[in-house]
Scaffold this motif. Sequence first.
Motif, short mmCIF file in Angstrom:
data_model
loop_
_atom_site.label_atom_id
_atom_site.label_comp_id
_atom_site.label_asym_id
_atom_site.label_seq_id
_atom_site.Cartn_x
_atom_site.Cartn_y
_atom_site.Cartn_z
N VAL A 274 11.71 -19.69 -2.19
CA VAL A 274 13.18 -19.72 -2.35
C VAL A 274 13.55 -20.28 -3.71
O VAL A 274 14.47 -19.78 -4.38
CB VAL A 274 13.82 -20.57 -1.23
CG1 VAL A 274 15.31 -20.78 -1.48
CG2 VAL A 274 13.62 -19.89 0.12
N GLY A 275 12.83 -21.30 -4.15
CA GLY A 275 13.08 -21.84 -5.49
C GLY A 275 12.80 -20.81 -6.57
O GLY A 275 13.52 -20.73 -7.58
N GLY A 276 11.76 -20.00 -6.38
CA GLY A 276 11.45 -18.94 -7.34
C GLY A 276 12.54 -17.89 -7.39
O GLY A 276 12.90 -17.40 -8.47
N LEU A 277 13.09 -17.53 -6.22
CA LEU A 277 14.19 -16.57 -6.19
C LEU A 277 15.41 -17.11 -6.93
O LEU A 277 16.06 -16.38 -7.69
CB LEU A 277 14.57 -16.25 -4.74
CG LEU A 277 13.58 -15.39 -3.94
CD1 LEU A 277 14.08 -15.25 -2.50
CD2 LEU A 277 13.42 -14.01 -4.57
N ALA A 278 15.69 -18.38 -6.72
CA ALA A 278 16.83 -19.00 -7.42
C ALA A 278 16.58 -19.04 -8.92
O ALA A 278 17.50 -18.86 -9.73
CB ALA A 278 17.06 -20.41 -6.88
N GLY A 279 15.31 -19.25 -9.30
CA GLY A 279 14.98 -19.33 -10.71
C GLY A 279 15.13 -18.02 -11.45
O GLY A 279 15.31 -18.01 -12.68
N ALA B 8 17.59 -16.14 -11.53
CA ALA B 8 18.93 -16.08 -12.14
C ALA B 8 18.94 -16.73 -13.52
O ALA B 8 19.82 -16.44 -14.35
CB ALA B 8 19.94 -16.77 -11.23
N PHE B 9 17.96 -17.59 -13.78
CA PHE B 9 17.90 -18.28 -15.06
C PHE B 9 16.72 -17.80 -15.91
O PHE B 9 16.31 -18.45 -16.86
CB PHE B 9 17.80 -19.79 -14.84
CG PHE B 9 18.93 -20.36 -14.03
CD1 PHE B 9 20.15 -20.66 -14.62
CD2 PHE B 9 18.78 -20.57 -12.66
CE1 PHE B 9 21.19 -21.17 -13.89
CE2 PHE B 9 19.82 -21.09 -11.91
CZ PHE B 9 21.03 -21.39 -12.52
N GLY B 10 16.17 -16.67 -15.52
CA GLY B 10 15.09 -16.08 -16.29
C GLY B 10 13.74 -16.70 -16.07
O GLY B 10 12.83 -16.53 -16.88
N SER B 11 13.58 -17.46 -14.96
CA SER B 11 12.28 -18.07 -14.66
C SER B 11 11.95 -17.80 -13.19
O SER B 11 12.67 -17.10 -12.50
CB SER B 11 12.33 -19.58 -14.93
OG SER B 11 13.30 -20.20 -14.10
N GLY B 12 10.87 -18.37 -12.72
CA GLY B 12 10.52 -18.25 -11.31
C GLY B 12 9.57 -17.12 -10.99
O GLY B 12 9.10 -17.01 -9.86
N THR B 13 9.27 -16.28 -11.98
CA THR B 13 8.39 -15.13 -11.71
C THR B 13 7.00 -15.57 -11.28
O THR B 13 6.43 -15.03 -10.32
CB THR B 13 8.28 -14.25 -12.96
OG1 THR B 13 9.59 -13.84 -13.37
CG2 THR B 13 7.44 -13.02 -12.67
N ASP B 14 6.44 -16.57 -11.96
CA ASP B 14 5.11 -17.04 -11.62
C ASP B 14 5.06 -17.61 -10.20
O ASP B 14 4.09 -17.41 -9.47
CB ASP B 14 4.65 -18.11 -12.62
CG ASP B 14 4.42 -17.53 -14.01
OD1 ASP B 14 4.27 -16.30 -14.11
OD2 ASP B 14 4.39 -18.32 -14.98
N VAL B 15 6.12 -18.31 -9.83
CA VAL B 15 6.17 -18.90 -8.49
C VAL B 15 6.23 -17.80 -7.43
O VAL B 15 5.55 -17.87 -6.40
CB VAL B 15 7.40 -19.82 -8.35
CG1 VAL B 15 7.55 -20.32 -6.91
CG2 VAL B 15 7.28 -21.01 -9.30
N LEU B 16 7.01 -16.77 -7.68
CA LEU B 16 7.12 -15.66 -6.73
C LEU B 16 5.79 -14.92 -6.59
O LEU B 16 5.43 -14.51 -5.49
CB LEU B 16 8.22 -14.69 -7.17
CG LEU B 16 9.65 -15.21 -7.08
CD1 LEU B 16 10.63 -14.16 -7.60
CD2 LEU B 16 10.00 -15.58 -5.65
N VAL B 17 5.10 -14.77 -7.69
CA VAL B 17 3.80 -14.09 -7.65
C VAL B 17 2.82 -14.90 -6.80
O VAL B 17 2.00 -14.34 -6.05
CB VAL B 17 3.24 -13.89 -9.07
CG1 VAL B 17 1.79 -13.42 -9.02
CG2 VAL B 17 4.09 -12.89 -9.83
N ALA B 18 2.91 -16.22 -6.90
CA ALA B 18 1.98 -17.09 -6.17
C ALA B 18 2.33 -17.20 -4.69
O ALA B 18 1.45 -17.22 -3.83
CB ALA B 18 1.96 -18.48 -6.81
#
Length: 314
Positions: free
Chosen positions: A203-208, A210-220
């Motif tokens: 969920v934090g990755g999805l929120a990220g 919006a700010f151009g980050s979080g891709t690595d978290v979603l992949v993991a």
Amino acid sequence: MGDVREWVALYLKGVAMGTADAVPGVSGGTIALIIGIYERLIAAVTAINPERIGRVLAGIRPRNVPDARAAFHEIDGAFLVVLVAGIGTAVVAVLTGVDYLLMTRPVATYGFFFGLIAASAAVLLGGVELDTPRRKAAAVAGFLLAFLASGYASTALGSSLPVVFLAGAVAVSAMILPGVSGSLLLIVLGQYDYMAGAVREFVGGLAGLAFGSGTDVLVATGPPVATFLVGGIVGVFSIAHAVKYALARARAATVAFLVSLVVGALRAPLVEVSLRLAESGESWRAAAPRFTAAAVGGAAVVLVLNRYSRTIEY
């Protein structure tokens, strides 16, 4: 306007079910009984089959739209979509909060879970009949399965994708059974902490994003979350139907097995707290007051719910 109010009410009922599903010891099925939608839920879930799913998916072609709508209506699709949306919202919110509590207040959190499980077991034991060798054997098997697995499954099984798939199948299936908590079975399988953390990070990755980050978290975290959901879908089609069949053929023995799982799982929170105390160097004697106070609170929640629920019929 009346329809809108009905859908909002149904969504909030889903939130109530999801909140229960996300904490060990309280069954979403029990909440469904209390709020009066259990029979409709079971009818909708058991109406789903590959043929109807195929008809719904065929609706992407304009000429198949009327039949797709009919199939969607046959499985009470609108009811399921709104209810699942509410359940999903609550599960994500609660697991995110629980993951934080497990990191910061593990003793009190597991104490609360222990109270939930103990009170649930006490309530459910009143409906167990152990007057035949078959039923006694089922009860012993359920107890031993949960007791021996509790606290050690995570070490033995790990959290590989096949294990996460199995956990999703078992947990989601249990969520529609009154009295049996899917989250409780996740603790027995040693996957509760892992999935709570994975959901929070996802969920934090999805929120990220919006700010151009979080891709690595979603992949993991995307693969385990997706695998868990797929396992849940498979579980609804297989394990839930198998349990329903068992209840129809040998109701008393199946109930004895299911309730004994809850009793045997009482070991799980104790083992988890012991592991946390070993890491921190704190003694059980020092932690006992926090654990006990939280356990009393958890038991009170279950007893209040039971007071306002109808008699559970499997």
